[in-house]
Design a protein around this motif. Structure first.
Motif, short mmCIF file in Angstrom:
data_model
loop_
_atom_site.label_atom_id
_atom_site.label_comp_id
_atom_site.label_asym_id
_atom_site.label_seq_id
_atom_site.Cartn_x
_atom_site.Cartn_y
_atom_site.Cartn_z
N SER A 1 -4.97 -24.19 -11.57
CA SER A 1 -4.45 -24.00 -10.28
C SER A 1 -5.28 -25.03 -9.29
CB SER A 1 -4.76 -22.64 -9.67
OG SER A 1 -4.00 -21.55 -10.40
N ARG B 1 -0.53 -26.27 -5.84
CA ARG B 1 0.19 -26.46 -7.11
C ARG B 1 -0.41 -25.79 -8.35
NH1 ARG B 1 0.39 -32.35 -8.34
NH2 ARG B 1 -1.63 -32.46 -7.44
N THR B 2 0.15 -25.61 -9.41
CA THR B 2 -0.39 -25.23 -10.63
C THR B 2 0.10 -25.92 -11.70
OG1 THR B 2 -0.65 -22.91 -9.97
CG2 THR B 2 -0.42 -23.10 -12.44
N LEU B 3 -0.84 -26.52 -12.64
CA LEU B 3 -0.30 -27.51 -13.53
C LEU B 3 -0.59 -26.50 -15.14
CD1 LEU B 3 -1.63 -30.91 -12.74
CD2 LEU B 3 0.44 -29.88 -12.12
N TRP C 1 1.52 -30.58 -17.38
CA TRP C 1 3.01 -30.45 -17.32
C TRP C 1 3.16 -29.67 -16.11
CZ3 TRP C 1 5.43 -32.27 -21.77
CH2 TRP C 1 4.58 -32.67 -22.84
N ASP C 2 4.42 -29.81 -15.58
CA ASP C 2 4.72 -28.80 -14.52
C ASP C 2 5.21 -27.88 -15.23
OD1 ASP C 2 6.42 -27.43 -12.79
OD2 ASP C 2 6.92 -29.29 -11.53
N PRO C 3 4.52 -26.52 -14.74
CA PRO C 3 4.89 -25.32 -15.55
C PRO C 3 6.25 -24.88 -15.41
CG PRO C 3 3.40 -24.79 -13.85
CD PRO C 3 3.50 -26.16 -14.07
N GLY C 4 6.96 -25.36 -14.22
CA GLY C 4 8.16 -24.57 -13.90
C GLY C 4 9.29 -25.54 -14.46
N THR C 5 9.13 -26.83 -14.96
CA THR C 5 10.36 -27.60 -15.39
C THR C 5 9.96 -28.23 -16.51
OG1 THR C 5 9.32 -29.73 -14.51
CG2 THR C 5 10.70 -28.19 -13.05
N GLU D 1 8.26 -30.97 -17.17
CA GLU D 1 7.99 -32.36 -17.03
C GLU D 1 6.68 -32.83 -17.14
OE1 GLU D 1 10.32 -34.85 -16.52
OE2 GLU D 1 11.91 -33.42 -16.62
N VAL E 1 3.23 -34.62 -16.09
CA VAL E 1 2.56 -34.81 -14.68
C VAL E 1 1.59 -36.12 -15.17
CG1 VAL E 1 1.32 -34.37 -12.98
CG2 VAL E 1 2.94 -32.64 -13.81
#
Length: 765
Positions: free
Chosen positions: A469, A474-476, A489-493, A495, A497
């Motif tokens: 966090s 943001r959270t990665l 990584w973007d934990p939602g998508t 993708e 980072v």
């Protein structure tokens, strides 16, 4: 009885089901795939009961790969799911497919397995996926040193592989099945295989060996042709085009030799000039009609030769800073031909063989030496360049602009030492790779164009994942990997980072988020190189110098909050010690914590009801130890009960303020402990069939807490820590190495060389 109006596909499908999928021949599977593709019903075929547990994996996946765009999509999805596979239940097949499909966001095929095999305890959000096409081709008992495509007179194509087990094997490139018995006669490693065209139209197979010979074979029969060609230890062989149809071989003695494969006689004197062994040779056809011979050597140079005279052409091509391990001709659509060279210096270089000049900058990306390069023609006339490396990956490149194409192809567990294009009937193309792991793998080089870029990034097993966090809200998701990198990584998508965090010289075994006073955040990584590194996760930049002191691999790192609000960083090492560090300064805090009699594999912090904080360590000595994080003193006796290495520990906070400690072991069990007393709580949690390598607490809405465990048995299991009952499990396409709870309640899972994020089912009991 089959309805007279039933389609041909439906009738064939029913017939196969009645016969039993294991009894359906390869031709029958290919026919069914073709019929299903023609009717747009491949999804219906794939979910047919019994197919994915009984049919031969290579047959099905290679048939799908030749069945148009949707066929290639299904081949990619099944490969990512590790299917077909014997012994996997329908529910397990559904779990694996759901996870794999979440990596193909551009393709809507998930409806085919909605609810298949019953409800799942997780719903995948996203995952990374590999490109491997089918199961590895196995049979060699030593490393595979060379692969080559071998066309037969009837238009079919074989794949040949040469191995350290002293044999050559032939495979059906359409099914992955072995063809005939291994070819045996060599008395040492087989280091080179090549197809050889004769003027009379016959095709032979040449194999070169460290026994000092080149042998010729009839690939249709597997019989030897003529006597062995006696030369030095052979490292490379290639057939040269032209009326004479010569065979060239490179040798340990630093020479290149030419042979007449029809007579077995040498042609001319050896080509000399290299100062070290010649490990690769290639024929290079120029636009003016000439054919040159290129040779790559451990002396770091590439040399060009006139095959008709044996004379060198121009000066040696220099630029590599280490051994040149492979060379290949690269014909471009515009009529030019380039020469590619792969080197132990981790780069691929392109050259203009007409001038000897380098073309563009070196192609970089591999994290170990490049051992193999090969050109891959694609339908439509475009061309890719493939490279295999000591980092265990195959990479694809656009030779026209030097740009990488897609992502690294992962799956091998050792050096990739040979790559080759394998044409299939109908114009499609596969890529074959041979590795020191003893396997040959097949890949579809066009899959990325069909289904969108997979999100894979690591080139080795993912060993740790953690949520980070950031102060900006943001959270990665951070993942540490055996390839020596940390990725964000973007934990939602899903993708990526930024770029990978590099600096470690050994595999990253553990990552941990480390909050500092004032709201800033660091990311810590522990590595097989014996160091701990700190990173700014917002920028990806290293923070300070590596933390050194351990004398062996660092297996685990964890943040340890103290009652006064300050924060320590703990690291556990194979050297048997735990060390504490001030993450703000990087300085060690106190002396190493000693007591374990073998390596420390896991560390974690656990709070007690009185607000104090303990440090927990799990060890290869089968015990768990508790420590006072403020003084470094041991607390109580070691916690005993496990019968094998303890490789994961985690705190489990329960409603009412009670906290338990969970430990996962290679003895296949999870044990719960009361950290206040050191007593075990209930019986061991049994159900896994292989070592438990990760445990993590999972908080559910309403205040309920579950315990998740990940295992080498390719499952994630969920437990109710208050009752010790298992409440569900899901199967993954690979061994589970890492689990971590994300702030949104999702569960991050590291399996194989992939990462997946899953949300827990609302229907958990």
């Amino acid at each position: 009885m089959v309805d007279g109006a039933a389609s041909l596909f439906e009738r064939e499908l029913l017939s196969a089901a009645l016969l039993g999928w294991s009894a359906v021949p390869a031709g029958g599977v290919r026919r069914l795939v073709g019929l299903a593709a023609a009717e747009g019903r491949l999804g219906e075929l794939v979910v047919a009961p019994g197919l994915l547990s009984d049919v031969d994996p290579a047959v099905l996946l290679l048939a799908l790969s030749s069945a148009g765009e949707q066929g290639r999509v299904w081949a990619a999805v099944l490969s990512a799911a590790g299917l077909p596979a014997a012994g996997v239940s329908a529910a397990g097949q559904g779990d694996r497919l759901r996870i794999a499909m979440s990596g193909f966001g551009a393709v809507d095929v998930g409806a085919w397995v909605a609810g298949w095999g019953g409800g799942s305890v997780v719903e995948p959000v996203w995952s990374t996926v590999p490109w491997a096409l089918g199961a590895p081709l196995t049979g060699h008992t030593g490393g595979v040193r060379s692969v080559a495509a071998v066309p037969l007179p009837d238009g079919s194509m074989l794949l040949a592989s040469g191995s350290q087990d002293r044999t050559v094997r032939l495979w059906d490139s359409g099914t992955g099945e072995p063809v005939g018995a291994p070819l045996t006669s060599h008395h040492n490693w087989v280091t080179a295989v090549a197809a050889v065209s004769l003027p009379d139209g016959r095709m032979l197979l040449a194999s070169g060996s460290d026994d000092g010979t080149v042998r010729l074979w009839d690939p249709s029969t597997g019989e030897p042709v003529g006597a062995p060609l006696d030369t030095g230890r052979v490292k490379a062989a290639v057939s040269l085009p032209g009326g004479s149809m010569l065979l060239a071989s490179g040798s340990d003695d630093g020479t290149v030799r030419l042979w007449d494969p029809g007579t077995g006689e040498s042609v001319g004197a050896p080509l000399t000039g290299h100062t070290h062994r010649v490990v690769s040779v290639a024929a290079v056809s120029l636009p003016d009609g000439r054919t040159l011979l290129a040779s790559g050597s451990d002396d770091g140079t590439v040399r060009l030769w006139d095959q008709s005279t044996g004379e060198p052409v121009g000066a040696p091509l220099t630029g590599h800073t280490d051994s040149v391990r492979s060379v290949a001709a690269v014909p471009l659509p515009d009529g030019r031909t380039l020469l590619a060279s792969g080197s132990q210096d981790r780069t691929v270089r392109l050259w203009d063989p007409s001038t000897g000049e380098s073309v563009g900058a070196p192609l970089t990306g591999h994290t170990n030496g490049v051992a193999a390069v090969a050109v891959v023609p694609l339908p439509g006339g475009s061309m890719l360049l493939a490279s295999g490396s000591g980092d265990g990956t195959v990479r694809l490149w656009d030779p026209g602009n030097g740009e990488s194409v897609g992502v690294p192809l992962t799956g091998h567990t050792d050096w990739v030492v040979s790559v080759a294009a394998v044409p299939l009937p109908g114009g499609s193309m596969l890529l074959a790779s041979g590795s020191g792991d003893g396997t040959v793998r097949l890949w579809d080089p066009t899959i990325d164009d069909q289904v969108g870029a997979p999100l894979i990034g690591h080139t080795g097993g993912v060993r740790s994942v953690v949520a980070v966090s950031l102060p900006d809200g943001r959270t990665l998701l951070a993942s540490g990997n055996r390839d020596g990198t940390v990725r964000l990584w973007d934990p939602g998508t899903g993708e990526p980072v930024g770029v990978p965090l590099t600096g470690h010289t050994g595999g990253v075994r553990s990552v941990a988020a480390v909050p500092l006073p004032g709201g800033s955040m660091l990311l810590a990584s522990g590595s097989g190189d014996g160091t701990v590194r700190l990173w700014d996760p917002g920028t990806g930049e290293p923070v300070g110098a590596p933390l050194t002191g351990h004398t062996d691999s660092v297996r685990s790192v964890a943040a340890v909050p103290l009652p006064d609000g300050s924060m320590l960083l703990a690291s556990g090492s194979r050297d048997g010690t735990v060390r504490l560090w001030d993450p703000g300064t990087g300085a060690p805090v106190g002396a190493p914590l000693t007591g374990h009699t073998h390596g420390v594999a896991a560390v974690a912090a656990v709070s007690l009801p009185d607000g104090s904080m303990l440090l927990v360590s799990g060890s290869q000595d089968h015990t768990v130890r508790l420590w006072d994080s403020g003084t470094g003193e041991p607390v109580g006796a070691p916690l005993t009960g496990h019968t094998d290495w303890v490789v994961s520990v985690a705190a489990v906070s329960l409603p009412g303020g009670r906290t338990l400690l969970a430990s996962g072991s290679l003895d296949c069990t999870v044990q719960l402990w009361d950290p206040s007393t050191g007593e075990s709580v209930g019986a061991p949690l049994a159900g896994h069939t292989d070592g438990v390598v990760s445990v993590a607490a999972v908080s559910l809405p309403g205040g309920r807490t579950l315990l998740a465990s990940g295992s080498y048995d390719e499952t994630v299991r969920l437990w109710d820590p208050t009752t010790s009952e298992q409440v569900g499990h899901t199967e993954t396409p690979g061994e589970v190495y890492a689990l971590s709870l994300l702030p949104d309640g999702h569960l991050a899972v590291g399996y194989g060389s992939q990462v997946a994020v899953m949300r827990l089912s609302a229907d958990l009991p």
